[in-house]
Design a protein around this motif. Structure first.
Motif, mmCIF file in Angstrom:
data_model
loop_
_atom_site.group_PDB
_atom_site.id
_atom_site.type_symbol
_atom_site.label_atom_id
_atom_site.label_comp_id
_atom_site.label_asym_id
_atom_site.label_seq_id
_atom_site.Cartn_x
_atom_site.Cartn_y
_atom_site.Cartn_z
ATOM 1 N N THR A 50 -42.133 -2.733 31.268
ATOM 2 C CA THR A 50 -42.103 -1.383 31.835
ATOM 3 C C THR A 50 -42.917 -1.311 33.123
ATOM 4 O O THR A 50 -42.506 -0.668 34.095
ATOM 5 C CB THR A 50 -42.662 -0.362 30.818
ATOM 6 N N GLU A 83 -41.568 -0.158 36.907
ATOM 7 C CA GLU A 83 -42.189 0.885 37.730
ATOM 8 C C GLU A 83 -42.661 0.322 39.068
ATOM 9 O O GLU A 83 -42.502 0.957 40.115
ATOM 10 C CB GLU A 83 -43.363 1.515 36.983
ATOM 11 N N MET A 89 -38.139 6.515 35.587
ATOM 12 C CA MET A 89 -38.846 5.848 34.497
ATOM 13 C C MET A 89 -38.606 6.574 33.179
ATOM 14 O O MET A 89 -38.442 5.944 32.127
ATOM 15 C CB MET A 89 -40.339 5.787 34.803
ATOM 16 N N ALA A 134 -35.928 4.668 29.443
ATOM 17 C CA ALA A 134 -36.027 4.450 27.997
ATOM 18 C C ALA A 134 -34.711 4.760 27.299
ATOM 19 O O ALA A 134 -34.274 4.026 26.398
ATOM 20 C CB ALA A 134 -37.157 5.298 27.414
#
Length: 216
Positions: free
Chosen positions: A137, A141, A159, A163
């Motif tokens: 993750t 980013e 972001m 998910a």
């Protein structure tokens, strides 16, 4: 003396190679690498109701259409997939894709999981789907911020959406992790090479094997 069997008889139906990923995971970079290195692969051209931007070419970048004509294509079931994005419609016309597949050409699709679902409902046997994951993750980013295309607010939105997008990974035929872009590209090329040899895509294989068994 019996004539030899020529492998040229092994004609092949084309395939639809679908790449999906959360924004920033490298889907566009991998797509460009594939198109640059593989002359047998062409990019799918979508139809859209938005206005052409400077430099965009009809039938190369998009098929530019009026909303009424696009809706007619939806009603006539002439699109493999479609969606409304920021007030404009985008979709993949069925006819040019079917023509290309019948000619043995392979088509690359850069679409999200929703478009992939629609494509699978219409032409699952022709589709090879690959989901590209980021290594972490934090890396995702960092890539979004490094490319400097979006504000901090937009990066946060992307972001947050990532998910949900990643949760659909099980719906794909293959999953690759883009930790190193060159390695990721090679893995995608390996998948494409194997899928091109799949028995079900080689239309002339039955006749070819029959002739071999007959001694030709």
């Amino acid at each position: 003396m019996l004539p030899s069997v020529s492998s040229e008889a092994l004609t092949r139906r084309g395939l639809m190679l679908v790449l999906s990923s959360p924004s920033g995971a490298g889907k566009t970079t991998i797509s460009r690498g594939l198109l640059k290195e593989d002359d047998a692969l062409v990019m799918s051209v979508s139809a859209t109701t938005r206005r052409p931007r400077p430099g965009e070419v009809e039938a190369t970048d998009y098929f530019f259409m009026e909303p009424v004509d696009f809706n007619l294509m939806i009603n006539r079931d002439e699109l493999l997939e479609h969606a409304k994005v920021f007030g404009n419609y985008y979709g993949t016309p069925t006819a040019p894709v079917e023509t290309a597949l019948a000619e043995g050409k392979d088509i690359l699709f850069d679409i999200d999981w929703q478009g992939t679902q629609q494509l699978g409902q219409k032409a699952r046997s022709d589709m090879v789907s690959i989901f590209i994951l980021p290594p972490s993750t934090d890396a995702l980013e960092r890539r979004l911020k490094t490319r400097a295309q979006d504000s901090d607010e937009v990066v946060a939105q992307r972001m947050s959406k990532a998910a949900e997008e990643i949760s659909h990974w099980r719906e794909y035929d293959y999953v690759v992790v883009n930790e190193n872009v060159d390695q990721c590209l090679q893995e995608v090329k390996t998948i494409l090479a194997a899928e091109r040899l799949r028995t079900s895509r080689r239309a002339g294989l039955v006749d070819f094997v029959s002739r071999l068994r007959e001694g030709y």
